[in-house]
Design an enzyme around this catalytic site. Structure first.
Site, short mmCIF file in Angstrom:
data_model
loop_
_atom_site.label_atom_id
_atom_site.label_comp_id
_atom_site.label_asym_id
_atom_site.label_seq_id
_atom_site.Cartn_x
_atom_site.Cartn_y
_atom_site.Cartn_z
N GLY A 50 0.85 -1.15 0.25
CA GLY A 50 -0.03 -0.07 0.11
C GLY A 50 0.97 1.24 -0.01
N ALA A 51 0.82 2.02 -1.01
CA ALA A 51 1.54 3.06 -1.20
C ALA A 51 1.83 4.14 0.25
CB ALA A 51 1.04 4.15 -2.14
N ARG A 86 10.42 -0.20 -4.13
CA ARG A 86 9.44 -0.58 -5.44
C ARG A 86 9.54 0.66 -5.94
NH1 ARG A 86 3.83 -2.89 -3.32
NH2 ARG A 86 3.71 -3.48 -5.55
N ASP A 221 -1.22 5.00 -6.23
CA ASP A 221 0.27 4.89 -6.31
C ASP A 221 0.86 6.23 -6.41
OD1 ASP A 221 -0.89 2.02 -5.74
OD2 ASP A 221 1.37 2.09 -5.00
N LYS A 232 -3.27 -0.01 -8.78
CA LYS A 232 -3.27 -1.35 -9.00
C LYS A 232 -3.80 -1.77 -10.46
CE LYS A 232 -1.64 -4.05 -7.11
NZ LYS A 232 -0.16 -4.01 -7.20
O1 MRU Z 1 0.86 -3.66 -4.93
P1 MRU Z 1 0.15 -2.98 -3.64
O2 MRU Z 1 -0.63 -3.97 -2.94
O3 MRU Z 1 1.14 -2.36 -2.96
O4 MRU Z 1 -0.84 -2.15 -4.46
C1 MRU Z 1 -1.58 -1.12 -3.71
C2 MRU Z 1 -2.46 -0.13 -4.20
O5 MRU Z 1 -2.57 -0.34 -5.48
C3 MRU Z 1 -3.26 0.78 -3.76
O6 MRU Z 1 -4.64 1.05 -4.32
C4 MRU Z 1 -2.67 1.95 -3.67
O7 MRU Z 1 -1.30 1.77 -2.85
C5 MRU Z 1 -3.17 3.14 -2.74
S1 MRU Z 1 -4.07 2.38 -1.30
C6 MRU Z 1 -3.54 3.38 0.01
#
Ligand code: MRU
Length: 332
Positions: A50-51, A86, A221, A232
């Site tokens: 999660g970002a 990442r 993100d 995502k």
């Molecule tokens: O690969 P992840 O699980 O880290 O991807 C997360 C997402 O795509 C969320 O939608 C994004 O980080 C925003 S959530 C606070």
């Protein structure tokens, strides 16, 4: 560090603990993320994800490393390595760019943690005001307490509307290939007691066609200066479907996700992950061994498909975003 506690991240004053999100929903296992090398591995295998949360976790890790006596050279090297763990979530770079020059890394990490909680509250306030009593909502991936230090971005908005007594129903995309929706959002929605139904990603279009969803809320993100945003993989398809069926579509993000150095979505780096994640899940493989597979972890949704962007300080329409609201300071 002063002890702190969130749904996916804890500090007991000596050790930084990460809830291993790859084990959810079946097991709640906390892992030591105090050392930078360990934290990088946890971020890369999405044990912490999660970002916003990866920025907060990396900052807390660096502060713990400093407290344990890291030299200036070791600190700088760890900061650079964490920053590169990442590539798409700009919150990680944002947090590391704050930690790099910090004269008091512990105070800075604690400020980043506290700020993320406040930013979630801001998004929740502004976003919940959009949601009407009785709406059925659709969301993608996991954007709740597991993805932030606070109540979340898109899921935080939904949670706040539910707390306000609005009668809602949430459809949660399972979110192929790593199932953040099916495993994590479903786990959070059950804990919160929010009425919800899990669907596979490919079922969303039918719900939208049949008028069973009144609003789509997703996280981000990285938001580019013109309002294009990465989230995502699958988000872009959802945005196209929402537009076709005339359903409002809102990304929800804190200002720490906005990257003014990216003029538009084409400049956002997209993480490519191991093809094995598409061929199967965990120890289960369903595709032929060695089958070529493509695995971009994120996609980019153009601002034209956005009804409005919910930031921590307000809601910005497509027109405002296209007129440069993120750049001219009116959104900061
Ligand atoms: O690969 P992840 O699980 O880290 O991807 C997360 C997402 O795509 C969320 O939608 C994004 O980080 C925003 S959530 C606070």
């Amino acid at each position: 560090m002063n002890p702190f506690d969130s749904l996916g991240l804890r500090h007991d004053g000596r050790t930084l603990w990460v809830l291993d999100q790859t084990r959810l929903p079946d097991a709640e296992v906390w892992l030591d993320g105090s050392e930078p090398a360990a934290m990088i591995a946890l971020i890369q295998r999405l044990a912490v994800r999660g970002a916003p949360l990866i920025g907060v976790a990396a900052a807390a890790c660096l502060a713990t490393f400093a407290e344990r006596g890291a030299s200036a050279t070791e600190y700088a090297a760890a900061c650079a390595a964490l920053r590169a763990a990442r590539p798409t979530a700009v919150n990680l770079m944002w947090a590391m760019d704050r930690m790099k020059p910090a004269t008091d890394p512990v105070a800075e990490a604690q400020a980043i943690f506290a700020e993320d909680i406040r930013l979630c509250e801001g998004m929740a306030t502004h976003g919940a005001a959009l949601i009407q009593d009785g709406e059925h909502l659709l969301t993608h991936c996991n954007t709740g307490g597991l993805a932030t230090a606070g109540i979340g971005t898109a899921l935080g908005v939904i949670r706040r509307a539910h707390e306000q007594g609005k009668r809602l129903h949430v459809y949660a995309d399972e979110t192929r290939p790593l199932l953040q929706g099916g495993r994590l959002t479903a786990w959070e929605l059950k804990r919160l007691g929010i009425p919800a139904t899990l669907i596979t990603d490919s079922m969303a279009a039918l719900l939208l066609r049949d008028g069973k969803v009144q609003r789509v809320l997703v996280g981000s993100d990285r938001v580019a200066a013109n309002g294009d945003f990465a989230n995502k993989v699958g988000t872009y398809g959802l945005a196209v479907q929402a537009r076709f069926h005339d359903v409002p579509f809102h990304p929800v993000a804190p200002f720490s996700t906005v990257d003014l150095a990216c003029p538009n979505g084409a400049a956002i780096p997209i993480e490519l992950r191991d093809a094995a994640e598409v061929r199967g899940f965990g120890s289960l493989r369903w595709a032929p061994e060695g089958m070529p597979a493509w695995n971009p972890s994120f996609d980019v949704t153009p601002v034209d498909l956005v009804t409005s962007l919910v930031l921590d300080n307000g809601v910005y329409t497509t027109e405002q975003l296209k007129a440069g609201a993120l750049c001219d300071g009116s959104a900061s």
